[in-house]
Scaffold this motif. Structure first.
Motif, PDB file in Angstrom:
ATOM      1  N   TYR A  37      17.619  -7.706   7.901  1.00 36.88           N
ATOM      2  CA  TYR A  37      17.953  -8.711   6.654  1.00 36.88           C
ATOM      3  C   TYR A  37      17.283  -9.813   6.972  1.00 36.88           C
ATOM      4  N   TRP A  38      16.495 -10.298   8.226  1.00 40.30           N
ATOM      5  CA  TRP A  38      15.696 -11.238   8.369  1.00 40.30           C
ATOM      6  C   TRP A  38      14.578 -11.170   8.822  1.00 40.30           C
ATOM      7  N   LEU A  39      14.219 -10.649   9.968  1.00 46.36           N
ATOM      8  CA  LEU A  39      12.943 -10.451  10.756  1.00 46.36           C
ATOM      9  C   LEU A  39      11.992  -9.711   9.858  1.00 46.36           C
ATOM     10  N   ASP A  40      12.472  -8.532   9.184  1.00 49.35           N
ATOM     11  CA  ASP A  40      11.499  -7.517   8.604  1.00 49.35           C
ATOM     12  C   ASP A  40      11.186  -8.652   7.340  1.00 49.35           C
ATOM     13  N   GLY A  41      11.636  -9.580   6.836  1.00 45.39           N
ATOM     14  CA  GLY A  41      11.216 -10.175   5.700  1.00 45.39           C
ATOM     15  C   GLY A  41       9.981 -11.232   5.999  1.00 45.39           C
ATOM     16  N   ILE A  42       9.889 -11.455   7.293  1.00 44.19           N
ATOM     17  CA  ILE A  42       8.721 -12.613   7.625  1.00 44.19           C
ATOM     18  C   ILE A  42       7.440 -11.786   7.773  1.00 44.19           C
ATOM     19  N   GLN A  43       6.501 -12.379   7.243  1.00 45.65           N
ATOM     20  CA  GLN A  43       5.375 -11.881   7.080  1.00 45.65           C
ATOM     21  C   GLN A  43       4.433 -11.943   8.322  1.00 45.65           C
ATOM     22  N   GLU A  44       4.631 -13.346   8.816  1.00 45.26           N
ATOM     23  CA  GLU A  44       3.771 -13.637  10.089  1.00 45.26           C
ATOM     24  C   GLU A  44       4.092 -12.751  11.356  1.00 45.26           C
ATOM     25  N   VAL A  45       5.217 -11.962  11.270  1.00 40.69           N
ATOM     26  CA  VAL A  45       5.333 -10.940  12.453  1.00 40.69           C
ATOM     27  C   VAL A  45       4.897  -9.732  12.167  1.00 40.69           C
ATOM     28  N   LYS A  46       4.300  -9.332  11.019  1.00 37.43           N
ATOM     29  CA  LYS A  46       4.089  -7.846  10.772  1.00 37.43           C
ATOM     30  C   LYS A  46       2.469  -7.467  11.200  1.00 37.43           C
ATOM     31  N   PRO A  47       2.240  -6.231  11.288  1.00 38.50           N
ATOM     32  CA  PRO A  47       0.874  -5.885  11.374  1.00 38.50           C
ATOM     33  C   PRO A  47       0.317  -5.404   9.977  1.00 38.50           C
ATOM     34  N   VAL A  48      -0.908  -5.497  10.034  1.00 39.02           N
ATOM     35  CA  VAL A  48      -1.781  -5.507   8.844  1.00 39.02           C
ATOM     36  C   VAL A  48      -1.223  -4.361   7.763  1.00 39.02           C
ATOM     37  N   PHE A  49      -0.625  -3.154   8.199  1.00 40.76           N
ATOM     38  CA  PHE A  49      -0.407  -1.984   7.308  1.00 40.76           C
ATOM     39  C   PHE A  49       1.086  -2.463   6.438  1.00 40.76           C
ATOM     40  N   ARG A  50       1.645  -3.415   7.253  1.00 35.81           N
ATOM     41  CA  ARG A  50       2.883  -3.644   6.509  1.00 35.81           C
ATOM     42  C   ARG A  50       2.844  -5.135   5.663  1.00 35.81           C
ATOM     43  N   LEU A  51       1.683  -5.415   5.546  1.00 36.10           N
ATOM     44  CA  LEU A  51       1.759  -6.704   4.855  1.00 36.10           C
ATOM     45  C   LEU A  51       1.485  -6.498   3.457  1.00 36.10           C
ATOM     46  N   LEU A  52       1.617  -7.762   2.510  1.00 35.05           N
ATOM     47  CA  LEU A  52       1.467  -7.556   1.129  1.00 35.05           C
ATOM     48  C   LEU A  52      -0.047  -7.354   0.935  1.00 35.05           C
ATOM     49  N   PRO A  53      -0.400  -6.902  -0.210  1.00 31.62           N
ATOM     50  CA  PRO A  53      -1.982  -6.429  -0.545  1.00 31.62           C
ATOM     51  C   PRO A  53      -2.811  -7.750  -0.530  1.00 31.62           C
ATOM     52  N   ASP A  54      -2.431  -8.956  -0.705  1.00 35.69           N
ATOM     53  CA  ASP A  54      -3.260  -9.927  -0.857  1.00 35.69           C
ATOM     54  C   ASP A  54      -3.778 -10.311   0.709  1.00 35.69           C
ATOM     55  N   ALA A  55      -2.340 -10.579   1.649  1.00 34.80           N
ATOM     56  CA  ALA A  55      -2.728 -10.568   3.173  1.00 34.80           C
ATOM     57  C   ALA A  55      -3.710  -9.658   3.893  1.00 34.80           C
ATOM     58  N   ALA A  56      -3.024  -8.316   3.251  1.00 36.44           N
ATOM     59  CA  ALA A  56      -3.840  -7.389   4.162  1.00 36.44           C
ATOM     60  C   ALA A  56      -5.337  -7.132   3.672  1.00 36.44           C
ATOM     61  N   ALA A  57      -5.569  -7.584   2.412  1.00 37.77           N
ATOM     62  CA  ALA A  57      -6.956  -7.527   1.964  1.00 37.77           C
ATOM     63  C   ALA A  57      -7.782  -8.816   2.462  1.00 37.77           C
ATOM     64  N   MET A  58      -7.088  -9.795   2.896  1.00 34.56           N
ATOM     65  CA  MET A  58      -7.605 -11.007   3.260  1.00 34.56           C
ATOM     66  C   MET A  58      -7.979 -10.650   4.807  1.00 34.56           C
ATOM     67  N   LEU A  59      -7.289  -9.900   5.427  1.00 36.89           N
ATOM     68  CA  LEU A  59      -7.583  -9.334   6.866  1.00 36.89           C
ATOM     69  C   LEU A  59      -8.535  -8.535   6.793  1.00 36.89           C
ATOM     70  N   GLY A  60      -8.734  -7.403   5.947  1.00 37.62           N
ATOM     71  CA  GLY A  60      -9.682  -6.458   5.884  1.00 37.62           C
ATOM     72  C   GLY A  60     -11.070  -7.283   5.684  1.00 37.62           C
TER      73      GLY A  60
END
Length: 595
Positions: A333-356
């Motif tokens: 309910y908390w940590l899994d909702g924080i974008q900055e600790v996620k790997p690329v395959f669990r990011l939202l499309p805009d962040a994942a596409a930016m990394l790509g």
């Protein structure tokens, strides 16, 4: 001094002044524009991010008389509060600006002016460091000011250096590019490398999130040693790191806590690791006859083992992943909702596409710039830049928070490609084609292109993230809560720092892992059946329950079950143990008093 040199000095000084002005004036215009755009948020202290709000609370407590050594938050968690894992060092520039503005502004205005000005000042520091880095890498005179075109297109950099972004991430980024600047300088390399290590000590003291960057920098120096057995960079860097981190530990941690290790902040196992690694690297550098490459690889592996051994022996895998033992409910309910600790395959499309897109740009730089730059006047500096940027980019695919450093470290590569592209575009005879070509180059040769592409794929992607970004934008005016008698308030997790910032209330929990027991208690209460939650409220000693309808975390609590307390409150089915508070019994901001 030769006569012609005496005549050149004034002109050179004048040229440098013009070059600096060419950097400062656009920055000033950008700062004024951003400040004007955000004037309402600054005036109402509408800090969206919980960490920025908590940082300001920490500064307030310090200026209000709390000890330099004491970073406990006494208004959240249990009766004794909970200790933050943050360094007091980040509070210093904020407090200094508050005290400065307090000389001629009312207290509230001084605080707002300080947190509005500090992040743009950090951007100016970053611009000067990057400009100096480009000059070390061979960009001459005005060409180094191309950073003015690159940095504003680095979305993560700009996002962390706008008014009210006062958390530690910008200072980490500045330390990282400062280390790169020292590493690529060909002058007095012994001194520069020692200073780079000392700056690394500041980086990890600010937050242990800087350890991956330190590991990457050490890997670069290890490669340099493999290429040249006489290179002592690794030993010098580690010596500066060990000395600086030990000194900063002494001035930021009270003596009574020196013997108590923590995996989430620099403590004695980390200092022991830095020291052992430095000693091992120094022993290698003192070898008279260069060893065979295989032997050197083995010896360098021993340096890494010496550095990691005290940390792993003390903390186990938690020394590598401080969040590894977090409670499953808190994680969900908390940590899994924080974008900055996620790997690329669990990011939202805009962040994942930016990394790509960043990966694609890095590969393009390898293909078009590496050979050319390694043949320049500073091949060692360009080699360091390519390797360090590549390592951090690879790490950002595993943990998104590293992407901020990766973007900044890629600045020289992006600047090199942009410089060549702009020279080509400037040759177009047609002015329309020239302007169009330059505009396309600025977009394509930046991470912004990837981010825009991702947003186009899923237009409403940001609405799917649990977080705090919608709190300030919602209809919940938290300042209204200040009119209630001060008490202990159960709120959704991410809104707690804003409640404490804007009112005199304390909260059951705040969104930090050292507050884990209180976090679990708050989440269990909101997600439990209403009658069971009433008993939990008594155990939490809460006097109020507050929800802000429409925020993502409240919705996630309600989704746990149809009979959860959060679902009942959203449906106006509060249990009998909760009495609506007058003035807060309708609308988005709802408050109940615990009977």
């Amino acid at each position: 001094m030769p006569e012609h040199s005496a005549h050149r000095l004034p002109w050179r000084a004048l040229h440098d002044a013009h070059s600096v002005a060419a950097l400062v004036l656009p920055w000033l215009a950008f700062t004024l524009l951003i400040g004007w755009t955000m004037r309402n948020q600054i005036g109402t202290l509408a800090i969206a991010d919980p960490d920025d709000a908590m940082r300001l609370l920490e500064v307030r407590d310090w200026l209000g008389g709390q000890s330099w050594w004491d970073v406990t938050n006494y208004r959240a968690g249990g009766a004794e509060g909970f200790s933050m894992h943050w360094s007091r060092l980040v509070d210093v520039p904020i407090a200094a600006l508050v005290l400065l503005f307090d000389l001629f502004l009312p207290a509230e205005a001084a605080e707002r002016a300080a947190i509005a000005l500090l992040p743009p000042l950090q951007m100016l520091i970053a611009l000067f460091i990057l400009r100096s880095t480009l000059r070390c890498l061979g960009f001459r005179d005005a060409a180094a000011n191309i950073v003015l075109l690159v940095v504003p297109l680095l979305s993560l950099v700009v996002g962390n250096m706008v008014p009210m972004k006062i958390d530690h991430h910008a200072w980490q980024a500045i330390c990282a590019i400062g280390i790169l600047r020292l590493m690529v300088d060909r002058r007095a390399m012994t001194r520069q490398t020692l200073f780079a290590g000392a700056l690394g000590g500041l980086l990890v003291t600010i937050s242990v999130e800087g350890l991956p960057f330190i590991a990457a920098a050490c890997a670069v120096f290890a490669l340099l040693h493999l290429m040249d057995a006489h290179d002592r960079g690794l030993a010098l860097f580690l010596a500066g790191l060990a000395a600086s981190s030990a000194l900063l530990f002494l001035v930021t941690i009270p003596p009574a806590l020196w013997a108590y290790p923590h995996p989430d902040a620099i403590s004695w196992p980390h200092l022991a690791g830095f020291t052992l690694a430095a000693l091992a690297a120094w022993a290698i550098s003192r070898r008279g006859k260069p060893a065979l490459p295989a032997v050197r690889i083995t010896l360098l592996s021993l340096v890494a083992i010496a550095g990691a051994m005290p940390v792993l022996a003390t903390f186990g895998l938690e020394g590598v992943a401080p969040f590894g033992n977090i409670d499953p409910l808190v994680k969900e309910y908390w940590l899994d909702g924080i974008q900055e600790v996620k790997p690329v395959f669990r990011l939202l499309p805009d962040a994942a596409a930016m990394l790509g897109w960043m990966v694609a740009l890095y590969l393009l730089a390898l293909a078009t710039q590496l050979r050319k730059r390694l043949g320049s006047d500073n091949p060692r500096g360009w080699f360091i830049t390519f390797v360090l940027a590549g390592l951090m980019l690879a790490l950002s695919l595993v943990v998104f928070r590293v992407a901020l450093l990766a973007q900044l470290l890629m600045t020289p590569l992006l600047a090199a490609m942009l410089h060549d592209t702009l020279r080509t575009a400037s040759r177009f005879d047609n002015p329309v084609l020239r302007v169009f070509g330059i505009a396309i180059a600025l977009i394509v040769l930046s991470p912004t292109a990837g981010s825009l592409a991702g947003k186009a794929i899923v237009a409403n992607a940001n609405s799917q993230v649990r977080g705090s970004s919608d709190i300030v934008a919602s209809d919940c005016d938290l300042t209204r809560l200040a009119g209630l008698p001060a008490g202990r308030m159960l709120t959704s997790i991410d809104i707690a720092p804003q409640v404490m910032l804007r009112t005199g209330h304390s909260t059951v929990a705040a969104p930090y892992h050292r507050n884990q027991a209180a976090l679990r208690g708050a989440i269990l209460t909101f997600t439990s059946p209403a009658e069971e939650a009433s008993a939990r409220l008594a155990a939490l000693d809460a006097e109020y329950v507050m929800i802000c309808q429409g925020t993502p975390d409240t919705a996630s609590y309600a989704a746990a079950s149809d009979d959860s307390l959060a679902a009942a409150l959203l449906a106006d089915r509060a249990p009998a143990t909760l009495a609506p508070v007058a003035g807060f019994d309708s609308g988005a901001l709802r408050v109940w008093r615990v009977r």
